[in-house]
Design a protein around this motif. Structure first.
Motif, PDB file in Angstrom:
ATOM      1  N   VAL A 197       1.220  -1.077  -0.275  1.00 14.40           N
ATOM      2  CA  VAL A 197      -0.310  -0.056  -0.021  1.00 14.40           C
ATOM      3  C   VAL A 197       0.342   1.513  -0.133  1.00 14.40           C
ATOM      4  O   VAL A 197       1.977   1.218   0.709  1.00 14.40           O
ATOM      5  N   ASP A 198      -0.008   2.940  -0.676  1.00 16.86           N
ATOM      6  CA  ASP A 198       1.065   3.424  -1.074  1.00 16.86           C
ATOM      7  C   ASP A 198       0.993   4.595   0.469  1.00 16.86           C
ATOM      8  O   ASP A 198      -0.180   4.783  -0.287  1.00 16.86           O
ATOM      9  N   ASP A 250      14.480  -1.494  13.830  1.00 17.46           N
ATOM     10  CA  ASP A 250      14.937  -2.283  12.912  1.00 17.46           C
ATOM     11  C   ASP A 250      14.098  -1.934  11.810  1.00 17.46           C
ATOM     12  O   ASP A 250      14.375  -1.830  10.138  1.00 17.46           O
ATOM     13  N   ILE A 251      12.765  -1.855  11.893  1.00 16.38           N
ATOM     14  CA  ILE A 251      12.465  -1.552  10.665  1.00 16.38           C
ATOM     15  C   ILE A 251      11.775  -0.438   9.699  1.00 16.38           C
ATOM     16  O   ILE A 251      12.569  -0.231   8.494  1.00 16.38           O
ATOM     17  N   LEU A 252      12.785   0.629  10.870  1.00 16.44           N
ATOM     18  CA  LEU A 252      12.525   2.703   9.788  1.00 16.44           C
ATOM     19  C   LEU A 252      14.065   2.069   9.526  1.00 16.44           C
ATOM     20  O   LEU A 252      14.362   2.348   8.011  1.00 16.44           O
ATOM     21  N   ALA A 253      15.450   0.941   9.663  1.00  9.78           N
ATOM     22  CA  ALA A 253      16.483   1.152   9.279  1.00  9.78           C
ATOM     23  C   ALA A 253      16.171   0.168   7.833  1.00  9.78           C
ATOM     24  O   ALA A 253      16.596   0.764   6.766  1.00  9.78           O
ATOM     25  N   SER A 269      16.783   2.096   4.367  1.00 11.71           N
ATOM     26  CA  SER A 269      18.322   1.301   3.630  1.00 11.71           C
ATOM     27  C   SER A 269      17.061   0.725   2.032  1.00 11.71           C
ATOM     28  O   SER A 269      18.442   1.106   1.036  1.00 11.71           O
ATOM     29  N   ARG A 270      16.130   1.048   2.011  1.00 13.39           N
ATOM     30  CA  ARG A 270      15.522   0.732   0.837  1.00 13.39           C
ATOM     31  C   ARG A 270      14.733   1.887   0.016  1.00 13.39           C
ATOM     32  O   ARG A 270      13.960   2.130  -1.499  1.00 13.39           O
ATOM     33  N   GLN A 271      15.002   2.804   0.334  1.00 10.61           N
ATOM     34  CA  GLN A 271      14.969   4.269  -0.355  1.00 10.61           C
ATOM     35  C   GLN A 271      13.588   4.919   0.119  1.00 10.61           C
ATOM     36  O   GLN A 271      12.541   5.652  -0.939  1.00 10.61           O
ATOM     37  N   ILE A 272      12.529   4.153   1.022  1.00 15.14           N
ATOM     38  CA  ILE A 272      11.025   3.912   1.241  1.00 15.14           C
ATOM     39  C   ILE A 272      11.582   5.827   2.470  1.00 15.14           C
ATOM     40  O   ILE A 272      11.350   5.536   3.250  1.00 15.14           O
ATOM     41  N   ASP A 273      10.267   6.612   1.455  1.00 14.55           N
ATOM     42  CA  ASP A 273      10.326   7.432   1.793  1.00 14.55           C
ATOM     43  C   ASP A 273       9.658   8.305   2.650  1.00 14.55           C
ATOM     44  O   ASP A 273       9.094   9.424   2.391  1.00 14.55           O
ATOM     45  N   ALA A 293      13.941   9.361  11.013  1.00 13.59           N
ATOM     46  CA  ALA A 293      12.577   8.994  11.948  1.00 13.59           C
ATOM     47  C   ALA A 293      12.100  10.538  11.055  1.00 13.59           C
ATOM     48  O   ALA A 293      12.937  11.031  11.495  1.00 13.59           O
ATOM     49  N   ASP A 294      11.097  11.231  11.314  1.00 14.48           N
ATOM     50  CA  ASP A 294      10.756  12.729  10.565  1.00 14.48           C
ATOM     51  C   ASP A 294      10.145  12.871  11.711  1.00 14.48           C
ATOM     52  O   ASP A 294       9.868  14.683  12.276  1.00 14.48           O
TER      53      ASP A 294
END
Length: 220
Positions: free
Chosen positions: A43-44, A61-64, A68-72, A95-96
């Protein structure tokens, strides 16, 4: 907005899901870290709320993995780990924003709105299209200065169009933003919402691009 919530505390998860839905957002809630990790591949999502202490895969680890996969995807970390090193580590990984537990729900929703504005390049919480104005914080819409009443899904759809006024938005993209995985979607629901917006703002307000989707048309 379509929001990904990864939180294993059921009281917090249920409360946040209810509050976010009251504000017109679709929410997909996962209590397991591994399931939440791979949810972004299907899902987007517009935003993610991420706890750190999760079963199977830790939130850091989820965030990393995402970064690492360039999911912004904009990510707000929500956790009881309030020590400075934990906050710095989360922010440095990607994190933002960061909000400690316990928290105020209205503050969290305001922070999410701010993240979404930055994601779309908006300086404030207002969108304008001709004489039509939308405020994402107060959830109000005005036309020629007069308040217009919209249902929750109508508001979310209008905000989606006004955030990207030149884009053609497909039916599938609209359904992704309006509904979570566990929602029942009527076959004509999107057409009903489009018709409601056209009725309020003009027949040419939203154009149908045959075979592609919908796009903002004439300014009211």
């Amino acid at each position: 907005m379509r929001i990904l919530l990864i939180e294993d505390d059921r009281d917090i998860g249920e409360g946040l899901t209810m509050a976010l839905k009251r504000h017109g957002h679709a929410v997909d809630w996962f209590t397991d870290g591994k399931q939440g990790l791979i949810a972004v591949d299907s899902v987007d999502f517009d935003l993610a709320i991420l706890d750190l202490g999760l079963p199977t895969v830790d939130g850091i680890d989820i965030l990393a993995n995402w970064r690492s996969r360039q999911i912004d995807l904009p990510v707000l970390i929500l956790t009881a780990r309030n020590a400075l090193p934990d906050r710095v580590k989360g922010l440095n990984i990607g994190a933002d924003d960061y909000l400690g537990k316990p928290f105020d729900t209205e503050e969290l929703i305001a922070r999410l709105s701010a993240l979404l504005r930055r994601q779309h390049g908006h300086a404030d919480n207002s969108l304008c299209f001709g004489n039509l104005s939308l405020n994402s914080t107060t959830k109000t819409v005005t036309l020629n200065g007069e308040l217009v009443t919209l249902r929750s899904k109508e508001f979310t759809l209008l905000e989606m169009f006004m955030s990207q006024p030149t884009h053609i938005i497909s039916r599938e993209q609209i359904e992704d933003k309006l509904y979570s995985w566990d929602s029942d979607v009527d076959s004509n629901a999107i057409q009903v919402y489009i018709h409601a917006l056209r009725k309020k703002f003009g027949k040419a307000f939203i154009k149908t691009q045959r075979g592609l989707g919908y796009q903002l048309g004439d300014k009211p």
